[in-house]
Design a protein around this motif. Structure first.
Motif, mmCIF file in Angstrom:
data_model
loop_
_atom_site.group_PDB
_atom_site.id
_atom_site.type_symbol
_atom_site.label_atom_id
_atom_site.label_comp_id
_atom_site.label_asym_id
_atom_site.label_seq_id
_atom_site.Cartn_x
_atom_site.Cartn_y
_atom_site.Cartn_z
ATOM 1 N N TYR A 1 0.797 -1.119 0.219
ATOM 2 C CA TYR A 1 -0.034 -0.206 0.180
ATOM 3 C C TYR A 1 0.834 1.337 0.091
ATOM 4 N N THR A 2 0.520 2.298 -0.735
ATOM 5 C CA THR A 2 1.207 3.532 -0.586
ATOM 6 C C THR A 2 0.237 4.701 -0.171
ATOM 7 N N THR A 3 1.046 5.591 0.292
ATOM 8 C CA THR A 3 0.126 6.633 0.784
ATOM 9 C C THR A 3 -0.037 7.736 -0.010
ATOM 10 N N PRO A 4 -0.535 8.872 0.119
ATOM 11 C CA PRO A 4 -0.991 10.052 -0.844
ATOM 12 C C PRO A 4 0.441 10.677 -1.387
ATOM 13 N N GLU A 5 1.430 10.583 -0.611
ATOM 14 C CA GLU A 5 2.794 11.192 -1.017
ATOM 15 C C GLU A 5 3.765 9.882 -1.490
ATOM 16 N N ASP A 6 3.116 8.729 -1.965
ATOM 17 C CA ASP A 6 3.751 7.623 -2.398
ATOM 18 C C ASP A 6 5.020 6.965 -1.632
ATOM 19 N N HIS A 7 4.558 7.227 -0.301
ATOM 20 C CA HIS A 7 5.622 6.505 0.725
ATOM 21 C C HIS A 7 4.919 5.215 1.021
ATOM 22 N N ILE A 8 5.651 4.302 1.569
ATOM 23 C CA ILE A 8 5.212 3.031 1.999
ATOM 24 C C ILE A 8 5.285 2.594 3.305
ATOM 25 N N VAL A 9 4.310 2.285 4.080
ATOM 26 C CA VAL A 9 4.304 1.899 5.424
ATOM 27 C C VAL A 9 5.197 0.691 5.837
ATOM 28 N N GLN A 10 5.055 -0.440 4.946
ATOM 29 C CA GLN A 10 5.574 -1.474 5.191
ATOM 30 C C GLN A 10 6.878 -1.457 5.654
ATOM 31 N N GLY A 11 7.039 -2.144 7.106
ATOM 32 C CA GLY A 11 8.489 -2.095 7.534
ATOM 33 C C GLY A 11 8.934 -0.895 8.101
ATOM 34 N N ASN A 12 8.181 0.233 7.717
ATOM 35 C CA ASN A 12 8.691 1.644 8.525
ATOM 36 C C ASN A 12 7.872 2.242 9.404
ATOM 37 N N GLY A 13 6.774 1.754 9.232
ATOM 38 C CA GLY A 13 5.524 2.542 10.264
ATOM 39 C C GLY A 13 5.398 3.772 10.129
ATOM 40 N N VAL A 14 4.499 4.378 10.462
ATOM 41 C CA VAL A 14 4.110 6.008 10.502
ATOM 42 C C VAL A 14 4.808 6.662 11.669
ATOM 43 N N VAL A 15 5.808 7.460 11.424
ATOM 44 C CA VAL A 15 6.447 8.319 12.581
ATOM 45 C C VAL A 15 5.583 9.287 13.057
ATOM 46 N N PRO A 16 5.296 9.388 14.298
ATOM 47 C CA PRO A 16 4.569 10.682 14.983
ATOM 48 C C PRO A 16 5.352 12.038 14.779
ATOM 49 N N ASP A 17 4.381 13.098 14.864
ATOM 50 C CA ASP A 17 5.062 14.368 14.874
ATOM 51 C C ASP A 17 5.646 14.577 16.203
ATOM 52 N N ILE A 18 4.971 14.284 17.283
ATOM 53 C CA ILE A 18 5.452 14.383 18.599
ATOM 54 C C ILE A 18 5.239 13.054 19.179
ATOM 55 N N GLU A 19 6.495 12.531 19.503
ATOM 56 C CA GLU A 19 6.402 11.110 20.129
ATOM 57 C C GLU A 19 6.159 11.403 21.891
ATOM 58 N N VAL A 20 5.302 10.440 22.349
ATOM 59 C CA VAL A 20 4.941 10.748 23.873
ATOM 60 C C VAL A 20 5.651 9.344 24.284
ATOM 61 N N LYS A 21 6.414 9.440 25.246
ATOM 62 C CA LYS A 21 7.242 8.037 25.641
ATOM 63 C C LYS A 21 6.515 7.758 27.078
ATOM 64 N N LEU A 22 6.217 6.487 27.264
ATOM 65 C CA LEU A 22 5.539 5.864 28.324
ATOM 66 C C LEU A 22 6.701 5.278 29.491
ATOM 67 N N LYS A 23 6.410 5.610 30.690
ATOM 68 C CA LYS A 23 7.379 4.818 31.321
ATOM 69 C C LYS A 23 7.149 3.359 31.490
ATOM 70 N N ASP A 24 8.207 2.676 31.718
ATOM 71 C CA ASP A 24 8.333 1.121 31.541
ATOM 72 C C ASP A 24 7.599 0.294 30.477
ATOM 73 N N ALA A 25 7.494 1.174 29.336
ATOM 74 C CA ALA A 25 7.174 0.668 28.216
ATOM 75 C C ALA A 25 8.219 -0.490 27.630
ATOM 76 N N GLU A 26 7.648 -1.614 27.419
ATOM 77 C CA GLU A 26 8.732 -2.718 27.057
ATOM 78 C C GLU A 26 8.937 -2.788 25.792
ATOM 79 N N GLU A 27 10.064 -3.445 25.282
ATOM 80 C CA GLU A 27 10.351 -3.675 23.724
ATOM 81 C C GLU A 27 9.190 -4.375 23.159
ATOM 82 N N PHE A 28 9.061 -3.828 21.899
ATOM 83 C CA PHE A 28 7.855 -4.482 21.176
ATOM 84 C C PHE A 28 8.254 -4.726 19.795
#
Length: 512
Positions: A382-409
């Protein structure tokens, strides 16, 4: 109405959903020299009392599957190697049911999984369960699962308002056993089969969370859960959460958007929550994105050789036009949820707060086989409107909010044989903040019956033995704060994230 451009494809589409289409297979075919090697080999591993009719059905299953693979897989497949691998798998089989169809189906499943994590063989029973899940109704515990690299069954996300969610199961929990059946090395189809059953019957799941093992007993229920919930936050911020995309999601979303429009006269902003949304029907996700867009490309599909196959474009008058929007994502947001978020941002409609998403952006088709069962084949990206591909990359947030004790995923790219990423979105996170530092109290008025969520009224299988008064008090004392949501609300007022609006929104308007 959402406009869809469809280029010619080999098979007619019967049903389409996020990453998967059910299509009709071709007519009778004959084995080539490579395929005949496998047909000769597998006969030494089946029940010696198998009939010629059973063998013929199994032969047809394997030969048709390879034809589909040659014609539709996203990359050219070395079928000689595929057959060699299939033959090599035969001595490794440990099956009680040695009918020809089961032996061939098991080998096909292993060989297809070796191509990528999502290609698989599906039995006729699995077809039925697949249709139930996309229709929004099935009997089980209510979780989305995957198989990780060391062949463990991993929970991607519990579905909201289901027995699994109320039992406290979490993303990244491993299911080690189901009713005393050890699950390591077992296919996902077997895990699904064991968890399905009659409504009200209990199922015992062995769970591994980090380094802790424990059992959870859950009573199966008919999973007919709303896929959309809504609320008004601090009196003037509409909030809508979409937990998955099924056949009923669009109607539910429209109903809530109309109610929110009526109840909030001067909204400061709107929050669209796609956290822990594992995906679902792609048509549904595109239609919901279209509720907020009056024009622009939403998503396209790209097949073998990067050939564009299908496009979805917006053409509706959007709800809350001109109102600032925040989209919430996390590591459990996958497939159609990622594509919807990317479409809203790349069309300049909203910013993304939370975590980088799961990164599942490949497309599958389900093809019935005349010999019984069928195959799920990865046919494109699948491709996004700007022809990027999510596969393997994910969607990066503009602002990341980190949660305490979040485990590896583990994300998509961490899975064994994951398809390689292409054309990553070059956007980078503007800032990263700790959730406990930007969170602040908020007031939530939930929409729906009596303003109470379904799980607040349903029995919790973990607390059934607690007296009602004690359970109510425990719930009040232990209500967790949603730090990401609280931080997002602060973006619209004088919270910690408000300082970034002057940086983020000009980029959004410029499409950067």
């Amino acid at each position: 109405m959402l406009r869809k451009g469809i280029l010619p494809i080999v098979f007619g589409i019967i049903i389409a959903f996020a990453g998967t289409r059910l299509v009709a297979c071709a007519g009778p075919i004959w084995a080539d020299q490579d395929e005949q090697r496998f047909l000769d080999a597998y006969r030494g591993y089946v029940d010696p009392n198998a009939t010629e009719n059973q063998l013929d059905r199994a032969d047809s299953l394997y030969v048709e599957a390879l034809q589909v693979l040659r014609e539709t897989y996203v990359f050219d497949v070395d079928t000689t190697k595929f057959v060699d691998d299939s033959i090599a798998d035969l001595p490794k089989l440990d099956l009680k049911d040695k009918s020809p169809e089961n032996v061939v189906g098991e080998v096909l499943d292993h060989s297809l999984h070796d191509l990528d994590p999502h290609s698989a063989y599906m039995s006729e029973d699995m077809f039925k369960r697949l249709q139930e899940s996309t229709e929004g109704s099935f009997a089980g515990v209510g979780i989305v699962i995957a198989q990780d690299e060391d062949k463990q069954i991993r929970i991607v996300s519990p579905i909201d308002d289901t027995p699994a969610a109320r039992a406290g199961l979490q993303p990244n929990d491993r299911i080690t056993s189901i009713d005393d059946h050890e699950m390591k090395g077992q296919p996902i189809s077997e895990a699904v089969r064991l968890m399905r059953g009659r409504v009200g019957e209990p199922v015992r799941l062995g769970i591994l969370r980090k380094d802790k093992n424990f059992d959870v007993v859950i009573r199966r229920a008919k999973i007919e859960v709303p896929s959309v919930t809504a609320a008004i936050i601090d009196h003037d911020i509409p909030y809508i959460r979409v937990s998955r995309f099924d056949a009923n999601t669009l109607e539910q979303t429209r109903d809530y958007l109309k109610e929110l429009t009526k109840d909030v006269a001067n909204p400061r902003g709107i929050i669209v929550d796609l956290r822990r949304n594992p995906g679902g029907l792609l048509d549904s996700a595109a239609d919901i994105a279209d509720q907020f867009l009056s024009k622009g490309l939403i998503v396209a599909t790209e097949g073998r050789g990067e050939r564009k196959m299908r496009t979805y474009e917006a053409d509706r008058s959007s709800f809350f036009a001109g109102v600032p929007m925040v989209i919430l994502l996390d590591r459990g947001s996958a497939s159609a949820a990622e594509l919807m978020a990317a479409a809203l941002r790349e069309n300049g409609r909203g910013i993304i707060i939370g975590e980088r998403s799961f990164g599942k952006g490949s497309m599958q088709r389900i093809m019935p086989l005349s010999g019984g069962g069928g195959v799920k084949i990865t046919t494109g990206y699948y491709t996004t409107p700007e022809d990027h591909i999510v596969q393997g990359n994910g969607v990066v947030p503009d602002i990341e909010v980190k949660l305490k004790d979040a485990e590896e995923f583990d994300r998509e790219i961490d899975l064994a044989h994951a398809l390689p990423p292409r054309r990553r979105d070059p956007r980078k996170t503007i800032t990263s903040v700790d959730g406990d530092k930007c969170a602040a109290p908020i007031e939530i008025e939930r929409l729906g019956k009596d303003g109470v969520k379904a799980e607040d009224q349903a029995p919790n299988p973990q607390t059934d033995e607690i007296a009602p008064d004690a359970a109510d008090q425990a719930k009040k004392d232990d209500t967790p704060h949603d730090e990401v949501l609280e931080c997002a609300v602060g973006y619209f007022n004088n919270g910690m994230l408000a300082q970034y609006r002057s940086q983020v929104e000009p980029l959004l308007r410029a499409g950067l």
